[in-house]
Design an enzyme around this catalytic site. Structure first.
Site, short mmCIF file in Angstrom:
data_model
loop_
_atom_site.label_atom_id
_atom_site.label_comp_id
_atom_site.label_asym_id
_atom_site.label_seq_id
_atom_site.Cartn_x
_atom_site.Cartn_y
_atom_site.Cartn_z
N PRO A 24 0.81 -1.22 0.00
CA PRO A 24 0.00 0.00 0.00
C PRO A 24 0.85 1.27 0.00
O PRO A 24 1.88 1.33 0.66
CB PRO A 24 -0.79 -0.09 1.31
CG PRO A 24 -0.71 -1.51 1.72
CD PRO A 24 0.53 -2.08 1.14
N THR A 25 0.38 2.25 -0.74
CA THR A 25 1.02 3.56 -0.74
C THR A 25 0.90 4.15 0.66
O THR A 25 -0.18 4.15 1.24
CB THR A 25 0.31 4.50 -1.74
OG1 THR A 25 0.34 3.91 -3.01
CG2 THR A 25 1.00 5.85 -1.79
N GLY A 26 2.01 4.62 1.18
CA GLY A 26 1.95 5.26 2.50
C GLY A 26 1.99 4.25 3.62
O GLY A 26 1.68 4.55 4.76
N CYS A 27 2.35 3.02 3.29
CA CYS A 27 2.47 2.01 4.32
C CYS A 27 3.79 2.24 5.03
O CYS A 27 4.86 2.09 4.45
CB CYS A 27 2.46 0.63 3.67
SG CYS A 27 2.02 -0.67 4.80
N ILE A 28 3.72 2.63 6.31
CA ILE A 28 4.95 3.02 6.98
C ILE A 28 5.40 2.00 8.04
O ILE A 28 4.63 1.19 8.46
CB ILE A 28 4.85 4.42 7.63
CG1 ILE A 28 3.46 5.03 7.38
CG2 ILE A 28 5.88 5.34 7.00
CD1 ILE A 28 3.18 6.31 8.06
#
Lengths: 111, 98, 122
Positions: A107-111
């Site tokens: 996922p985009t922005g998976c930190i």
């Protein structure tokens, strides 16, 4: 690029084990990835996987965990739309782990 | 607000859009946008008109580099790199019209 | 928490496939959405083209990321503003756009920009 072998066929993945080509995904590949993640797949797991794939098909992104949780709550009810439920199914993160099994990018922005 | 523009006004609509949308404050012309500060171009009237609503600045090292040191429209404030920093510090917010 | 919320505006001024700006902006917006800030998106100039319905990118072998704008609502990013002049100059109307937007005049857009704590341009 690393590859995984499933039923004699080779599939390209990235360094973290995410499928490179979305179109490569099938149940055998999903089961293989799930096994390598030590996941014991149940209907509840598959329900989330199916949800993720539909979400991706519609929006062309893998949702952030917070967004996934909310969207699942809307569609499948509050008893499933909470992070405890999702983390029990996917202990290493519903975003990271479920997306991997679903054959989606991280996922985009998976930190 | 400080509005920073870095594209030639004759090849990009950045300056024009900034003048249409922005509600006053400082405009700083840098890089290729400094051509807008040169007298005699098709933009001169627009810049002169803008000076009624904005404080218009131009970065001198960029003007010098392009050979326009002697042709800066009167009323355009000439700043060096230190002046650039001062403008950024003096404004609460800035926007680069890329 | 309340007083830590800032107003962020992402200003989109580039068409979608000719440069990477539009896609980069969208990714930054999606990431920023995790931080519970007051986020709005502005579409000016060629940026309006990002929201055009019916994008088909198969022929240019590039990912069509336009459906992702429709996901923004789920990320609690609900304020999408389009400048009227930019839209009309391109022969477009709200019906041509793939998401619900708020159409603002140049003046209204400028005023909204002034109210932001942070403006990020793409």
């Amino acid at each position: 690029m690393p590859n995984i072998e499933v039923n004699g066929k080779s599939y390209e993945t990235d360094e973290e084990g995410y499928l490179v080509n979305l179109a490569d995904w099938n149940m055998d590949v999903a089961n293989y990835i799930a096994q390598s993640e030590n996941l014991n797949m149940t209907d509840q797991h598959w329900e989330v996987i199916e949800f993720l794939r539909k979400y991706y098909d519609e929006f062309q992104i893998a949702p952030a965990v917070r967004v996934l949780t909310k969207a699942i709550g809307k569609k499948l009810g509050p008893e499933k739309g909470n992070s405890q439920y999702l983390y029990e199914l996917f202990p290493y993160g519903p975003g990271k782990q479920a997306c991997k099994v679903a054959g989606l990018p991280k996922p985009t922005g998976c930190i | 607000m400080l509005h920073i523009i870095n594209k030639s006004p004759l090849s990009s609509c950045a300056l024009e859009s900034c003048l249409r949308i922005a509600q006053g404050g400082d405009i700083l012309l840098i890089e290729d946008a400094v051509y807008a500060a040169a007298s005699g171009s098709a933009l001169e009237d627009k810049i002169r008109e803008a000076m009624g609503r904005f404080r218009v600045h131009a970065l001198m090292p960029d003007i010098d580099a392009r050979g326009f040191s002697e042709r800066v429209i009167e009323g355009v404030s000439k700043v060096d790199y230190g002046g650039f920093v001062d403008l950024v510090a003096a404004n609460e917010n800035c926007q680069s019209w890329l | 928490m309340g007083e830590d919320i800032k107003k962020f505006m992402f200003v989109n001024r580039k068409a979608p496939y000719g440069t990477i700006y539009a896609l980069e902006a969208l990714e930054v917006v999606l990431i920023t959405a995790a931080f519970d800030q007051d986020v709005s998106l502005a579409f000016l100039d060629d940026g309006v083209y990002q929201l055009k319905k019916g994008q088909q990118t198969k022929g240019i072998e590039t990912k069509n990321f336009s459906p992702s704008y429709r996901a923004l609502e789920g990320y609690d990013v609900e304020k999408l503003y389009v400048e009227k002049e930019s839209m009309e100059a391109r022969g477009l109307s709200e019906d041509d756009l793939l998401v619900d937007v708020i159409v603002l005049t140049s003046r209204e857009m400028g005023e909204l920009m002034e109210q932001q704590d942070v403006v990020l341009s793409f």
